[in-house]
Design an enzyme around this catalytic site. Structure first.
Site: not given
Ligand code: FMN
Length: 356
Positions: A64-65, A85, A110, A114, A171, A173-174, A209, A238-239, A310
């Site tokens: 829910d960005k 974010t 992904n 942002f 993140s 991706n930035t 984070k 994070n990822t 997520y």
């Molecule tokens: C599609 C997608 C978008 C994400 N966007 C954000 C983001 O905007 N900001 C952030 O801090 N983490 C973002 N995350 C990371 C998640 O908040 C989480 O840290 C990560 O996916 C690991 O948890 P999970 O394995 O339960 O998905 C995103 C993850 C996914 C899959």
């Protein structure tokens, strides 16, 4: 309703991942979602950073960005929601396609970058309908020439509606964002954020984070910098940019951050390491690869006071929320305990020493 949603889940998994996400948010906005059938068991409640969490399971940021559906997500039985974010200005993110799913790996990659409607739009929404615990995840714009100023702006603008803030410096991706995890840069950032928060009427808690790709050697200095600056909690993680043991080779070649089951061991090991480095004194949010009762409990035993998920919800659907909460109550009973406290960090030593 759950059966209907079950059908919805199969449909969502058949669609393009980003379209499926849009549809899921839309269906929440329209009221098509399963509501939690009963109030939370009191044994799952915790008071952390001065906030009363009804249960430890939260929605991770990224779903829910733009703060469209926090109330609906809470209604589904989650204990808290983190929106964002959010960056100061709206931005469209990277070119499509930019979200990939591997059913075989129970994982998502992904590289959204942002994409968000900006802080002002989210602020207006949160002002209208802030309920329960809604954390706000803040970031820096892609083309920003003063990243720290972007985070400061997030705190100044959204301070009145944020139950807590998460500073996203992890993140992948930035470009360059993760450089803010270097201790000197992190120290400068946190000092500025502290000053920004100090002038808010409500001083919301501030969390940081981290990326799961920080090395074992770098982690202690990063954690020390966070603790020295009086940060209220740490989110791990994070990822990842790693591509450990993926079955789907074409999927593995996509660039971006990997989430879901293949992230679980890496993120949980790092969580336990952070728990040990902070000697259990700082509340930690465990996130990364929670997709079952067992993985949720393992995160708590590795040192998490709170959980976020997520990707697990993408594959399992919303019934996972109730399953995890029931399993946590059963674990409390098995331990002869009254609440989650004795379980938190109970297996941190084992998790911290696991080979990567
Ligand atoms: C599609 C997608 C978008 C994400 N966007 C954000 C983001 O905007 N900001 C952030 O801090 N983490 C973002 N995350 C990371 C998640 O908040 C989480 O840290 C990560 O996916 C690991 O948890 P999970 O394995 O339960 O998905 C995103 C993850 C996914 C899959």
């Amino acid at each position: 309703m759950n059966a209907l949603f079950g059908l919805g889940q199969a449909l969502l998994l058949a669609l393009d991942p980003e379209q499926a996400h849009g549809l899921a948010v839309k269906s929440l906005e329209l009221g098509f979602y399963p509501r939690a059938s009963e109030p939370d068991d009191k044994r799952l409640a915790q008071r952390i950073f001065g906030l009363d969490f009804p249960n430890p399971l939260g929605m991770a940021p990224g779903f829910d960005k733009n703060a469209r559906v926090p109330r609906e997500l809470l209604d589904m039985g989650l204990g808290f929601v983190e929106v964002g974010t959010l960056t100061p200005k709206p931005q469209s993110g990277n070119p499509l396609p930019r979200v990939f799913r591997s059913i075989a790996d129970r994982a998502v990659i992904n590289r959204l970058g942002f994409n968000n409607e900006g802080q002002e739009v989210a602020l207006a929404r949160l002002k209208q309908r802030a309920v329960g615990i809604v954390g706000v995840n803040i970031g820096a714009g892609r083309d920003s020439n003063d990243r720290i100023a972007d985070y400061v702006m997030g705190i100044e603008r959204l301070g009145v509606v944020a139950s807590y803030f998460t500073v996203n410096i992890s993140s992948p991706n930035t470009p360059g964002l993760r450089d803010l995890q270097v201790p000197a840069a992190l120290d400068a950032l946190l000092k500025r954020l502290w000053a920004a928060r100090a002038v808010l009427p409500n001083t919301p808690p501030l969390l940081v984070k981290l990326a799961p790709d920080l090395s074992d050697a770098d982690l202690p200095n990063v954690v020390n910098t966070i603790v020295a600056n009086g940060v209220d909690g740490i989110v791990v993680s994070n990822t990842t940019l790693a591509r450990d043991e993926l079955k789907d080779a074409a999927f593995a070649r996509e660039s971006g951050g990997l989430s879901g089951r293949p992230l679980f061991a890496r993120a949980t090991r790092m969580l336990a390491r952070v728990y040990k480095l902070t000697e259990g004194r700082l509340p930690l949010i465990g996130v990364g690869g929670i997709d079952s009762s067992e993985s949720a409990l393992a995160k708590i035993e590795a040192g998490a006071s709170l959980l976020q998920l997520y990707t697990g919800l993408v594959f399992e659907g919303p019934s996972l929320i109730g399953r995890i909460k029931r399993a946590l109550i059963a674990a409390i009973e098995r331990a002869g305990a009254q609440d989650l406290k004795p379980l938190i960090g109970a297996r941190a030593d084992t998790w911290a020493e696991r080979p990567l």
